[in-house]
Enzyme design. Structure first.
Site, PDB file in Angstrom:
ATOM      1  N   GLY A  64      46.507  79.349  31.004  1.00 57.75           N
ATOM      2  CA  GLY A  64      46.817  77.928  30.971  1.00 57.75           C
ATOM      3  C   GLY A  64      48.103  77.619  31.705  1.00 57.75           C
ATOM      4  O   GLY A  64      48.909  78.520  31.963  1.00 57.75           O
ATOM      5  N   CYS A 124      46.594  86.086  30.035  1.00 60.13           N
ATOM      6  CA  CYS A 124      47.810  85.396  30.466  1.00 60.13           C
ATOM      7  C   CYS A 124      48.384  84.537  29.334  1.00 60.13           C
ATOM      8  O   CYS A 124      48.998  85.068  28.420  1.00 60.13           O
ATOM      9  CB  CYS A 124      47.555  84.597  31.741  1.00 60.13           C
ATOM     10  SG  CYS A 124      47.314  85.658  33.184  1.00 60.13           S
ATOM     11  N   TYR A 125      48.175  83.228  29.364  1.00 58.06           N
ATOM     12  CA  TYR A 125      48.680  82.382  28.278  1.00 58.06           C
ATOM     13  C   TYR A 125      48.161  82.881  26.938  1.00 58.06           C
ATOM     14  O   TYR A 125      48.897  82.910  25.937  1.00 58.06           O
ATOM     15  CB  TYR A 125      48.255  80.931  28.509  1.00 58.06           C
ATOM     16  CG  TYR A 125      48.765  79.963  27.461  1.00 58.06           C
ATOM     17  CD1 TYR A 125      49.957  79.260  27.658  1.00 58.06           C
ATOM     18  CD2 TYR A 125      48.062  79.752  26.274  1.00 58.06           C
ATOM     19  CE1 TYR A 125      50.429  78.369  26.690  1.00 58.06           C
ATOM     20  CE2 TYR A 125      48.523  78.870  25.313  1.00 58.06           C
ATOM     21  CZ  TYR A 125      49.710  78.183  25.523  1.00 58.06           C
ATOM     22  OH  TYR A 125      50.173  77.315  24.556  1.00 58.06           O
ATOM     23  N   HIS A 166      44.383  87.883  35.579  1.00 55.51           N
ATOM     24  CA  HIS A 166      43.073  87.238  35.460  1.00 55.51           C
ATOM     25  C   HIS A 166      41.953  88.200  35.883  1.00 55.51           C
ATOM     26  O   HIS A 166      41.632  88.300  37.071  1.00 55.51           O
ATOM     27  CB  HIS A 166      43.034  85.974  36.318  1.00 55.51           C
ATOM     28  CG  HIS A 166      43.881  84.861  35.794  1.00 55.51           C
ATOM     29  ND1 HIS A 166      43.457  84.004  34.811  1.00 55.51           N
ATOM     30  CD2 HIS A 166      45.149  84.478  36.110  1.00 55.51           C
ATOM     31  CE1 HIS A 166      44.414  83.131  34.534  1.00 55.51           C
ATOM     32  NE2 HIS A 166      45.450  83.397  35.309  1.00 55.51           N
ATOM     33  N   GLU A 220      38.940  87.726  35.495  1.00 50.90           N
ATOM     34  CA  GLU A 220      37.745  86.953  35.822  1.00 50.90           C
ATOM     35  C   GLU A 220      37.636  86.581  37.291  1.00 50.90           C
ATOM     36  O   GLU A 220      36.551  86.215  37.767  1.00 50.90           O
ATOM     37  CB  GLU A 220      37.688  85.670  34.974  1.00 50.90           C
ATOM     38  CG  GLU A 220      38.758  84.638  35.278  1.00 50.90           C
ATOM     39  CD  GLU A 220      40.050  84.823  34.495  1.00 50.90           C
ATOM     40  OE1 GLU A 220      40.787  83.837  34.319  1.00 50.90           O
ATOM     41  OE2 GLU A 220      40.328  85.964  34.064  1.00 50.90           O
ATOM     42  N   SER A 240      21.470  64.521  48.640  1.00 56.91           N
ATOM     43  CA  SER A 240      22.292  64.646  49.841  1.00 56.91           C
ATOM     44  C   SER A 240      21.667  65.607  50.845  1.00 56.91           C
ATOM     45  O   SER A 240      22.036  65.611  52.017  1.00 56.91           O
ATOM     46  CB  SER A 240      23.689  65.141  49.473  1.00 56.91           C
ATOM     47  OG  SER A 240      23.640  66.501  49.068  1.00 56.91           O
ATOM     48  N   GLY A 241      20.747  66.453  50.374  1.00 57.21           N
ATOM     49  CA  GLY A 241      20.173  67.476  51.234  1.00 57.21           C
ATOM     50  C   GLY A 241      20.866  68.816  51.068  1.00 57.21           C
ATOM     51  O   GLY A 241      20.398  69.831  51.579  1.00 57.21           O
ATOM     52  N   GLY A 242      21.980  68.816  50.347  1.00 63.98           N
ATOM     53  CA  GLY A 242      22.667  70.065  50.066  1.00 63.98           C
ATOM     54  C   GLY A 242      21.981  70.841  48.965  1.00 63.98           C
ATOM     55  O   GLY A 242      20.996  70.384  48.363  1.00 63.98           O
ATOM     56  N   VAL A 243      22.513  72.002  48.654  1.00 64.13           N
ATOM     57  CA  VAL A 243      21.901  72.881  47.654  1.00 64.13           C
ATOM     58  C   VAL A 243      21.816  72.183  46.296  1.00 64.13           C
ATOM     59  O   VAL A 243      20.763  72.157  45.656  1.00 64.13           O
ATOM     60  CB  VAL A 243      22.709  74.188  47.519  1.00 64.13           C
ATOM     61  CG1 VAL A 243      22.087  75.095  46.467  1.00 64.13           C
ATOM     62  CG2 VAL A 243      22.797  74.911  48.853  1.00 64.13           C
ATOM     63  N   ASP A 244      22.936  71.604  45.860  1.00 64.38           N
ATOM     64  CA  ASP A 244      23.025  71.092  44.490  1.00 64.38           C
ATOM     65  C   ASP A 244      22.027  69.964  44.234  1.00 64.38           C
ATOM     66  O   ASP A 244      21.250  70.009  43.277  1.00 64.38           O
ATOM     67  CB  ASP A 244      24.446  70.608  44.203  1.00 64.38           C
ATOM     68  CG  ASP A 244      25.492  71.621  44.611  1.00 64.38           C
ATOM     69  OD1 ASP A 244      25.184  72.824  44.540  1.00 64.38           O
ATOM     70  OD2 ASP A 244      26.596  71.222  45.012  1.00 64.38           O
ATOM     71  N   SER A 245      22.062  68.932  45.080  1.00 61.80           N
ATOM     72  CA  SER A 245      21.179  67.793  44.844  1.00 61.80           C
ATOM     73  C   SER A 245      19.716  68.162  45.060  1.00 61.80           C
ATOM     74  O   SER A 245      18.826  67.610  44.400  1.00 61.80           O
ATOM     75  CB  SER A 245      21.572  66.613  45.734  1.00 61.80           C
ATOM     76  OG  SER A 245      21.391  66.930  47.103  1.00 61.80           O
ATOM     77  N   SER A 246      19.451  69.099  45.963  1.00 60.22           N
ATOM     78  CA  SER A 246      18.069  69.532  46.182  1.00 60.22           C
ATOM     79  C   SER A 246      17.532  70.254  44.951  1.00 60.22           C
ATOM     80  O   SER A 246      16.369  70.062  44.556  1.00 60.22           O
ATOM     81  CB  SER A 246      17.983  70.452  47.406  1.00 60.22           C
ATOM     82  OG  SER A 246      18.386  69.779  48.584  1.00 60.22           O
ATOM     83  N   LYS A 295      28.017  77.539  41.987  1.00 57.29           N
ATOM     84  CA  LYS A 295      27.147  77.451  43.162  1.00 57.29           C
ATOM     85  C   LYS A 295      26.144  78.598  43.232  1.00 57.29           C
ATOM     86  O   LYS A 295      24.958  78.377  43.519  1.00 57.29           O
ATOM     87  CB  LYS A 295      27.993  77.406  44.423  1.00 57.29           C
ATOM     88  CG  LYS A 295      27.196  77.282  45.712  1.00 57.29           C
ATOM     89  CD  LYS A 295      26.579  75.902  45.878  1.00 57.29           C
ATOM     90  CE  LYS A 295      27.646  74.891  46.210  1.00 57.29           C
ATOM     91  NZ  LYS A 295      27.055  73.563  46.548  1.00 57.29           N
TER      92      LYS A 295
END
Length: 512
Positions: free
Chosen positions: A55, A82-83, A169, A171, A223-229, A368
């Site tokens: 954090g 960390c925190y 970190h 991760e 939008s035609g991108g990965v996410d919206s498709s 993603k």
């Protein structure tokens, strides 16, 4: 469906969601929750393990977020990062002090004793650190496992109490042994079996969409991108016949992108795909605007106006679906912990308060690479699933300065050369994201024995696994020279090309 559960208490780190992502990669279902949860609330969730995230605060500050001490008495293994480490040390009787030498970025971890947490970890490895305080003395019962160049106590454990902690970190991808450390905690310490898969995510996402949408009609922002498709395909799987997919050509797309989207998505969506030409509308709204936050707000508002109008003309819609991912959310607003806002995204912080449609965001908790996997399960073509990320505001946030038709055309040409050469050279799939940026400066040049005073294009290419951290791509010199030569010779008004060698952090991937 019930899964073994890892609870992650979010103290505001920009990397908190990465912890969940790493766990899910290993088949462990993880949820991020508020650090204000009580012992009773956490016990009721029946987790097999608990992680205290990093954090931005110092545990030495007044009012710094803490932990219900009763949580440590539940007998559930706890990992502090960390925190989280500093919090455990402070509350269990150790000593935390401001460091005379803050540690941000790469550090070398030297293992002194493996213990359970560092079993099988290389004697020395690279880790990613981000802290200004250090644990000067450990609580009683803790055993020191490792140190770095500037931190004497970098990893500790108390197996009898079930408490483990690291001052870096694990991760993030830049911690080379981080996956091994997390795997040790999850499987060797907590005893997880790994019962969570992306196939289950698909099934659960379909059920969640059906539950939210019901019998209503939903407009999908495509939008035609990965996410919206992926969202569009998921909606058609969940609520067929209730979806109107609207693709908005806002005049800020890559060269030829509108045509490419139509070719790729028409066979999937058929008559449910509607294309709206709003180029003049968006460019007029952006006239004279230079501030990137204003650009995002304007674009977000115009998108909603266009979507509402398109829905009204076609019978109306009660819901708006869009491809918001968690990196969009965490960089825009803190949803769970006290994390810092980095920037607004058009589909998060850029939405107007007066928006009438309810949001459907089935990918909001995914990264993603998980979305790409989900797209494959939904049957989307590889050309769609494998596309580089592209921001919702499009080229508006890659034109540093006023957005004009001339600037858009210049950037489209330069960007197309860069992407074409990446594909031609077999490098496109080796980078996470690549694009060109038009800078608001002019430089002197010499072309055809004459003096020029033209624009500068910056090239940006990064490697990443999730977009939360990224490193600049080491593209071959000969490749960069060829791209630079083509841009200068083929794009009118450009006489200089530079290459961005900044990593994230401290930079972001996009320039605005």
């Amino acid at each position: 469906m019930s899964h073994e559960l890892l609870l992650i208490l979010d103290y505001g780190s920009q990397f908190t969601q990465l912890i969940a992502r790493r766990a899910r990669e290993m088949g462990v279902y993880a949820e991020i929750v508020s650090p204000l949860l009580s012992r009773k609330e956490i016990e009721g969730r029946r987790p097999k393990g608990i992680v205290l995230s990093g954090g931005p605060r110092s545990v030495l500050e007044e009012g710094a977020p803490g932990l219900d001490r009763g949580v440590l008495d539940l007998g559930i293994p706890v990992l502090g990062i960390c925190y989280g480490f500093q919090l455990l040390a402070r509350d269990l009787g150790g000593r935390v002090t401001p460091s005379s030498r803050r540690e941000y970025g790469e550090a070398t971890l030297a293992v002194e004793s493996e213990g359970r947490l560092l079993a099988g970890v290389d004697p020395t490895s690279r880790v990613w650190a981000s802290h200004g305080d250090v644990v000067e003395s450990m609580p009683r019962g803790f055993r020191k496992l490792a140190h770095t160049e500037s931190v004497d106590v970098a990893a500790v454990e108390d197996p009898e109490r079930g408490v483990y902690a690291v001052m870096f970190h694990p991760e993030v991808a830049h911690s080379t042994q981080g996956t091994r450390i997390l795997r040790n905690f999850l499987f060797e310490v907590c005893g997880f079996h790994g019962d969570w898969t992306m196939g289950q995510v698909l099934d659960e996402s379909v059920e969640k969409v059906r539950a939210q949408v019901g019998a209503r009609r939903v407009l999908c922002a495509l939008s035609g991108g990965v996410d919206s498709s992926v969202v569009a395909a998921l909606l058609h799987r969940a609520v067929p016949g209730q979806v109107l997919a609207v693709f908005v050509d806002h005049g800020l797309l890559r060269l030829g992108e509108a045509e490419q989207v139509g070719r790729a998505m028409r066979p999937i969506l058929d008559r449910d795909l509607v294309t709206v030409d709003a180029r003049d509308r968006f460019l007029s709204a952006l006239h004279g605007v230079e501030d990137p936050e204003r650009k995002r707000k304007i674009i977000g508002a115009e998108f909603i106006n266009v979507f509402e109008q398109a829905a009204q003309e076609r019978g109306g819609a009660d819901l708006l679906a869009q491809g918001t991912l968690y990196p969009d959310v965490i960089e825009s607003i803190s949803t769970r912990g006290p994390s810092a806002k980095i920037k607004s995204h058009h589909n998060v912080g850029g939405l107007p308060d007066r928006m009438k449609m309810e949001l459907v965001e089935p990918l909001r908790e995914l990264f993603k690479d998980e979305v790409r996997e989900l797209g494959g399960l939904l049957g989307l073509p590889a050309a769609v699933v494998g596309r580089h990320p592209f921001p919702g505001p499009g080229l508006a946030v890659r034109i540093l300065g006023p957005v004009t038709p001339e600037a858009v055309k210049t950037l489209q040409l330069a960007d197309d050369i860069f992407i074409t050469e990446l594909r031609r050279g077999g490098l496109y799939d080796d980078v996470w994201q690549a694009f060109a940026v038009l800078l608001p400066v002019r430089t002197v040049g010499v072309m055809g024995d004459g003096r020029t005073y033209d624009q500068v294009v910056a090239l940006r290419a990064v490697t990443s696994s999730d977009g939360m951290t990224a490193d600049w791509a080491r593209l071959p010199d000969s490749f960069l020279a060829r791209v630079s030569s083509r841009i200068v010779n083929e794009v009118p008004g450009v006489n200089r090309v530079v290459y961005d060698i900044s990593s994230k952090p401290p930079a972001t991937i996009e320039w605005e």
